[in-house]
Enzyme design. Structure first.
Site, PDB file in Angstrom:
ATOM      1  N   GLY A  51       0.825  -1.205   0.000  1.00 34.99           N
ATOM      2  CA  GLY A  51       0.000   0.000   0.000  1.00 34.99           C
ATOM      3  C   GLY A  51       0.856   1.251   0.000  1.00 34.99           C
ATOM      4  O   GLY A  51       1.982   1.260  -0.504  1.00 34.99           O
ATOM      5  N   CYS A  52       0.352   2.318   0.583  1.00 38.47           N
ATOM      6  CA  CYS A  52       1.048   3.603   0.593  1.00 38.47           C
ATOM      7  C   CYS A  52       2.380   3.511   1.328  1.00 38.47           C
ATOM      8  O   CYS A  52       2.442   3.051   2.472  1.00 38.47           O
ATOM      9  CB  CYS A  52       0.170   4.659   1.257  1.00 38.47           C
ATOM     10  SG  CYS A  52       0.987   6.256   1.457  1.00 38.47           S
ATOM     11  N   PHE A  53       3.448   3.973   0.679  1.00 37.34           N
ATOM     12  CA  PHE A  53       4.761   3.858   1.320  1.00 37.34           C
ATOM     13  C   PHE A  53       4.917   4.758   2.535  1.00 37.34           C
ATOM     14  O   PHE A  53       5.767   4.506   3.389  1.00 37.34           O
ATOM     15  CB  PHE A  53       5.925   4.040   0.341  1.00 37.34           C
ATOM     16  CG  PHE A  53       5.859   5.180  -0.632  1.00 37.34           C
ATOM     17  CD1 PHE A  53       5.156   6.345  -0.372  1.00 37.34           C
ATOM     18  CD2 PHE A  53       6.544   5.083  -1.841  1.00 37.34           C
ATOM     19  CE1 PHE A  53       5.133   7.390  -1.284  1.00 37.34           C
ATOM     20  CE2 PHE A  53       6.527   6.121  -2.770  1.00 37.34           C
ATOM     21  CZ  PHE A  53       5.817   7.280  -2.484  1.00 37.34           C
ATOM     22  N   CYS A  55       2.843   4.901   4.951  1.00 37.85           N
ATOM     23  CA  CYS A  55       2.419   4.034   6.055  1.00 37.85           C
ATOM     24  C   CYS A  55       3.484   2.988   6.373  1.00 37.85           C
ATOM     25  O   CYS A  55       3.836   2.768   7.532  1.00 37.85           O
ATOM     26  CB  CYS A  55       1.113   3.319   5.704  1.00 37.85           C
ATOM     27  SG  CYS A  55      -0.270   4.393   5.294  1.00 37.85           S
TER      28      CYS A  55
END
Length: 218
Positions: A51-53, A55
């Site tokens: 997912g979003c880096f 995070c």
């Protein structure tokens, strides 16, 4: 026609994203010989996409033995990927992190445990609100020993959950560092609505699951 247009656009986008994962160039990446990154000053490197880096970077930097986590792109076939290009889903890359760690303090095996504990392991092509092949889950291996660890843990989790685990397993090839403004994003922008509503809750959920691996202060 106005009602049909959004459906057509979504269909096209879905098709493009899937094409990025199934074309011959992507298959060549999946079947390549892994590249092993040598130790530097006693520190090793590992690579994960989930997912979003923003995070994922924050999650790994909260772990004992991790010196730094760097946001970037990996797993694709396009040279010099950028955030804008990656977001099209057509580069083959996923948002990823380079985890720089001390193998005397934390093992690769534990980093894989952190990986699965910090995500929804059954979500395909994304995490939470972030959807698309650029947000897909990938664990990268650099040698046969790492590949065995990943596959055994993935199989055990699938059995435990009685579900298919979404994470793909790729041979590591190259990591492209993301633009400077993406680095340490959660720490530098705690007021950002995405950070408050997605990143921080995800981090806290992970920390509650694996308190034994956390640094004393984060």
């Amino acid at each position: 026609m106005k009602r049909l247009l959004p459906i057509l656009l979504l269909t096209l986008l879905f098709s493009c994203n899937n094409q990025a994962q199934t074309n011959p160039k992507q298959e060549a990446v999946k079947n390549a010989k892994p590249i092993e990154v040598p130790l530097k000053n006693g520190l090793a490197k590992a690579y994960f996409a989930s997912g979003c880096f923003w995070c994922v970077e924050a999650v790994y930097e909260s772990v004992k033995g991790v010196n730094e986590a760097i946001s970037g792109y990996s797993g694709g076939y396009t040279q010099n990927p950028t955030y804008e290009k990656s977001n099209t889903g057509l580069t083959g890359h996923a948002e990823a992190v380079e985890v720089i760690y001390d193998p005397k303090v934390v093992s690769f095996s534990t980093l894989v445990d952190v990986y699965f504990a910090s995500q929804n392991p059954t979500q395909v092509n994304g995490q939470g609100p972030d959807r698309g092949s650029q947000y897909r889950s990938i664990i990268f291996y650099q040698n046969d020993a790492q590949k065995k660890i990943i596959e055994e843990k993935k199989a055990a989790l699938a059995k435990q959950l009685n579900a298919t685990i979404a994470a793909e397993v790729y041979p590591f090839q190259k990591f492209w560092k993301a633009e400077d403004y993406h680095q340490n994003y959660e720490k530098l922008h705690p007021e950002n609505p995405y950070i408050q509503n997605v990143s921080i809750p995800r981090l806290k959920k992970f920390q509650a699951k694996m308190p034994e691996v956390l640094k004393e202060k984060h």
